[in-house]
Design an enzyme around this catalytic site. Structure first.
Site, mmCIF file in Angstrom:
data_model
loop_
_atom_site.group_PDB
_atom_site.id
_atom_site.type_symbol
_atom_site.label_atom_id
_atom_site.label_comp_id
_atom_site.label_asym_id
_atom_site.label_seq_id
_atom_site.Cartn_x
_atom_site.Cartn_y
_atom_site.Cartn_z
ATOM 1 C CD GLN A 148 -1.272 0.035 3.716
ATOM 2 O OE1 GLN A 148 -1.626 -1.047 4.145
ATOM 3 N NE2 GLN A 148 -1.711 1.184 4.244
ATOM 4 C CB CYS A 154 -4.891 -1.068 5.371
ATOM 5 S SG CYS A 154 -6.073 -0.294 6.496
ATOM 6 C CG ASN A 313 0.314 -6.250 6.608
ATOM 7 O OD1 ASN A 313 -0.541 -5.436 6.240
ATOM 8 N ND2 ASN A 313 1.171 -5.988 7.590
#
Ligand SMILES: *[C@@H]1O[C@H](CO)[C@@H](O)[C@H](O)[C@H]1NC(C)=O
Length: 351
Positions: A148, A154, A313
């Site tokens: 990101q 996110c 993630n």
């Protein structure tokens, strides 16, 4: 006696040296690097080269060296204390904790309560029917880890990972989809690089006809007008809607996760999280949700008896375990580790 003793000493040394060597590639420093100021400078220079960092001025570099040393101190302290997971000198090692928190999260403060009127399609499964472990990466339902960057997006990455997952499961076609399209277009409740919520994004995708591919609508790490960033046409990937996993119910999260990747929210603002580089993470963290990620499986660490959830993630493949973190489950707390059981949801795609 004497020969025996020296053998023992030698073995000990071999053990220690081997441990240190194998650790270095993971944590990014060795014991010797901490032994003098000169070694620390050398370590910092090596780290700068590895992560291709450059600073605007010498003052800035000096300041970053101080931050780096402070982070290294914490990392080394924790690595001495904790055995279930370890921290490393990753690319965030020159950022203060406040800088890190400001740049890499991006979940809007969740509403006090979610409407629980929605159905939960995996409710009636019995725990016996669930596989012992599931890894959607191995089943071809997870795209490569993304990054990101310095944008609080996110929520878009969490949403897209779950949509990519259900789309791959239903159609057999694993295709990376566009976070940028959500940032630019899903503005009802969401605020681009300033945060958002996965449920709002699912709702947007269900009503807009779908998301285009990552390739057609690439990531820019900043907010634009809806459609501006689209470089080419692609067939949109649609969903039917979304459902919330009953909150604070780990078994419910596992039931959903046995069927598809799930968007989850966690508290990821802790310093340990910043430098996590492997193992089964078991805190410290609270449950003030500030980061959206995607749960893509669960399993158990047989040697240590830790059960965990596999989390994708969006901080690039250099963070954690190639971009993933294994988060402990079965903590005995309803909210789960870092609040992971509090706000899970998943897209639905009916044929
Ligand atoms: C997979 O889906 C994408 C997006 O809809 C599409 O562009 C692509 O052609 C599909 N690939 C196959 C092999 O069907």
């Amino acid at each position: 006696m004497a020969p025996k003793l020296s053998v023992a000493v030698l073995l000990l040394c071999v053990g220690v040296c081997v441990a240190r060597n194998s650790d270095f590639s993971i944590v990014g420093y060795s014991e010797e690097d901490l032994s003098s100021h000169d070694r620390l400078i050398e370590l910092f220079e090596k780290w700068l080269a590895k992560h291709q960092k450059a600073y605007a001025s010498f003052e800035e570099k000096l300041h970053r060296f101080e931050v780096f040393k402070d982070n290294l101190k914490l990392i080394d302290e924790i690595n001495r204390e904790v055995t279930s997971y370890w921290l490393g000198l990753n690319e965030f090692a020159d950022l203060t904790h406040d800088e890190f928190k400001a740049a890499y999260l991006g979940l809007s403060p969740p509403p006090a309560s979610r409407s629980s009127s929605r159905s939960f399609r995996y409710e009636d499964l019995s725990a016996h029917d669930l596989p012992k472990e599931v890894d959607w990466r191995k089943k071809g339902a997870v795209t490569d880890v993304k990054n990101q960057g310095q944008c609080g997006s996110c929520w878009a990455f969490s949403t897209v990972a779950a949509v990519e997952g259900i789309n791959a499961i239903v159609t057999g076609n694993l295709t990376a989809l566009s976070e940028q399209e959500l940032i630019d277009c899903s503005v009802d409740g969401n605020s681009g690089c300033n945060g958002g919520m996965m449920d709002y994004a699912f709702s947007y995708i269900a009503s807009s006809g779908g998301l285009h591919t990552e390739e057609a609508y690439p990531y820019l790490m900043e907010e634009g007008s809806c459609g501006d960033g689209k470089k080419s046409e692609s067939e949109a990937v649609s969903i039917s809607g979304y459902e919330d996993v009953p909150a604070k119910d780990e078994q419910a999260l596992i039931k959903a996760l046995a069927h598809q990747p799930v968007s989850v929210a966690i508290e990821a603002s802790g310093r340990h999280f910043q430098f996590y580089s492997g193992g089964v993470f078991d805190g410290p963290c609270g449950a003030h949700l500030d980061h959206g990620v995607a749960a893509v499986g669960y399993g158990s660490d047989k040697g240590k008896g830790h059960d965990y959830i596999i989390v994708k993630n969006s901080w690039g493949a250099k963070w954690g375990e190639k971009g993933y973190i294994r988060m402990k489950r079965g903590t005995g707390k309803g909210e789960g580790l870092c609040g992971i059981n509090k706000m899970a949801s998943y897209p639905t795609k009916d044929n």
